[in-house]
Design a protein around this motif. Structure first.
Motif: not given
Length: 525
Positions: A385-399
């Motif tokens: 769950i965490l890997a998908n949510l964080i990875g999704n945020a980094l990919k499309h939301g930006g750091s």
């Protein structure tokens, strides 16, 4: 379930009430109409009979007792005539008015306390004393006139006539209390009959409503059972009326629906079996291909510069294929209902830190997770769950992506399991917020759909469109959920909520197929 049944009973009760009200209204209208007509007909008959009897008797008595008097009778003779007339069986009072031989007016009444000239309406006096022209078939100058009055609320009949040849004028005054009493008794009888008719109509309406609504209620119960998934529900059909035809239609529809659902279920089961078999069969050749690509990746620097890009592309796509196969295998477990939890006591802060550190995201993620929040859950599934949510945020939301861990509706005990406080179950809440452009409003309802991608033109991307769907399924298996929203200050936020089980209900869980944790799904889906 109980609430729906109560609402259903209330609905049928309202229809029953409307049927009873309609029957009662029709019966009341009919009964009141009939009773009213009967009352007025009887009233007219009773009053006319009493009136005619009294007036005929008065006319005959005037002829018999007054007609023999002289033109100007003495007052005592006039009084005797009035008394004789009042002795009639019709029980009326008499007033005789005439002039004596000296030209003085004499008024003789049978009972001065009951009947005087004041009780005679002025219009009646005028009509009695005015002669009518002897023409047009009129053979007499004077006629008998009458009028019904009600002084003080009591009904009376007043009649008057003048003797021919300028003789005395006579008036009668008859009480109609007896007739009114009879009419009141008749009115009460008709009222009782109307009430009985209304009660009978209500009982008849109740019986009719039960006869009509019982099949409707059975139909409603059958429809509810059908909606709950009991597709073998059928109604017993009897009769040939409209309700029986409705029951036959329902049975036909239920049978067609059952066949269709069974057909779709069979197709879905075959589809799931096909995906599971295909994924399983792909693992063997994929393992060999992965081994070859690993060798090629190690030797990539020594290859011809013209070949190196192709080699790295093959390595990347092979890894994507491996991730896709693993995701498909996980999806088939959820669909088949074989995915199970392997729960353990874990410190959530350590889990989040390990997830971020393993994937080298420490520089791009801000973590706000107090240590000591220990929860019993499946570590592998939480990592997915965490890997998908964080990875999704980094990919499309930006750091920077900010991850916040907290508990709600309970007290987080440090170094011990967290229990719900105040009788309410506590929740573990993990928020993953980014600083990107956010999620379009038309995309928000679909972010957890399988194979859904916000940009339809980006048909081929690094993600498969399964990551967020798998994250949601892993949350559901814990009894929790994930929501997606846009922050007012900008960016998207995904919120994971997992219930924290009380310590006394901890369960070790059932073993299941536990492979390596899935890599994060990077496509926002």
């Amino acid at each position: 379930m109980k609430l729906r049944a109560a609402v259903s009973r209330l609905r049928f009760g309202s229809l029953r009430l409307r049927l009873v009200a309609v029957f009662a209204a029709v019966a009341l209208t009919a009964a009141v109409s009939v009773s009213g007509i009967a009352y007025w007909l009887n009233r007219d008959a009773v009053l006319t009979r009493a009136q005619n009897a009294a007036l005929n008797d008065f006319r005959a008595s005037m002829t018999r007792n007054v007609g023999s008097l002289p033109v100007n009778p003495p007052c005592d003779e006039l009084q005797e005539a009035a008394n004789r007339m009042a002795a009639s069986t019709q029980s009326y009072q008499v007033l005789l008015i005439a002039k004596d031989g000296g030209g003085n007016e004499c008024a003789a009444t049978s009972d001065r306390d009951v009947f005087t000239l004041d009780q005679v309406p002025a219009a009646l006096q005028k009509a009695v004393n005015n002669p009518r022209p002897l023409k047009g078939g009129n053979e007499a100058a004077y006629h008998l006139y009458w009028q019904r009055t009600a002084p003080g609320g009591r009904p009376f009949l007043v009649g008057g006539a003048k003797m021919m040849g300028n003789g005395p004028t006579g008036y009668m005054y008859k009480s109609l209390d007896a007739e009114r009493s009879d009419l009141n008794s008749l009115a009460w009888s008709l009222g009782i009959a109307t009430a009985l008719a209304l009660i009978g109509a209500a009982l008849l309406a109740q019986a009719a409503a039960s006869t009509v609504l019982r099949p409707v209620q059975r139909l409603g119960d059958a429809a509810r059972r059908l909606g709950e998934g009991r597709l073998d529900t059928r109604l017993r059909v009897s009769g040939t009326d409209e309700l029986a035809e409705l029951s036959r239609t329902f049975n036909s529809a239920a049978e067609a629906l059952q066949r269709r659902v069974e057909e779709l279920s069979g197709r879905e089961e075959a589809s799931r079996r096909f995906v599971a078999d295909m994924s399983h069969e792909l693992r063997t050749p994929l393992t060999a291909i992965t081994a070859v690509t690993e060798v090629l990746e190690e030797e990539a620097d020594a290859l011809d510069p013209m070949i190196e890009p192709a080699v790295r592309l093959v390595v990347t796509e092979t890894r994507r294929l491996g991730d896709l196969v693993e995701n498909l295998m996980e999806v088939t477990r959820f669909d088949a209902g074989t995915a199970k939890l392997r729960a353990d006591e874990v410190d959530v802060a350590d889990m989040v830190t390990a997830c971020i550190d393993t994937r080298a995201w420490l520089d791009a993620v801000e973590l706000d997770a107090p240590r000591g929040i220990v929860v019993r859950l499946d570590p592998r599934r939480l990592d997915v769950i965490l890997a998908n949510l964080i990875g999704n945020a980094l990919k499309h939301g930006g750091s920077p992506v900010r991850v916040t861990v907290r508990t709600e509706d309970g007290t987080a005990a440090r170094g011990a399991s967290v229990e719900a406080g105040g009788g309410r179950r506590a929740e573990l809440v993990v928020e993953v917020a980014d600083n990107g452009p956010g999620i379009p409003e038309d995309v928000l309802p679909h972010v957890f759909d399988r194979f859904y991608k916000a940009d339809a033109s980006r048909a081929r991307s690094e993600g498969s469109g399964l990551g967020l769907s798998i994250a949601m399924e892993n949350a559901h298996i814990h009894g929790g959920t994930i929501t997606a929203a846009n922050r007012p200050e900008g960016g998207a936020v995904f919120t994971l909520r997992l219930p924290i089980p009380p310590a006394e209900h901890h369960d070790s869980g059932d073993p299941c197929d536990h492979g390596e944790p899935n890599e994060p799904e990077e496509g926002r889906s």
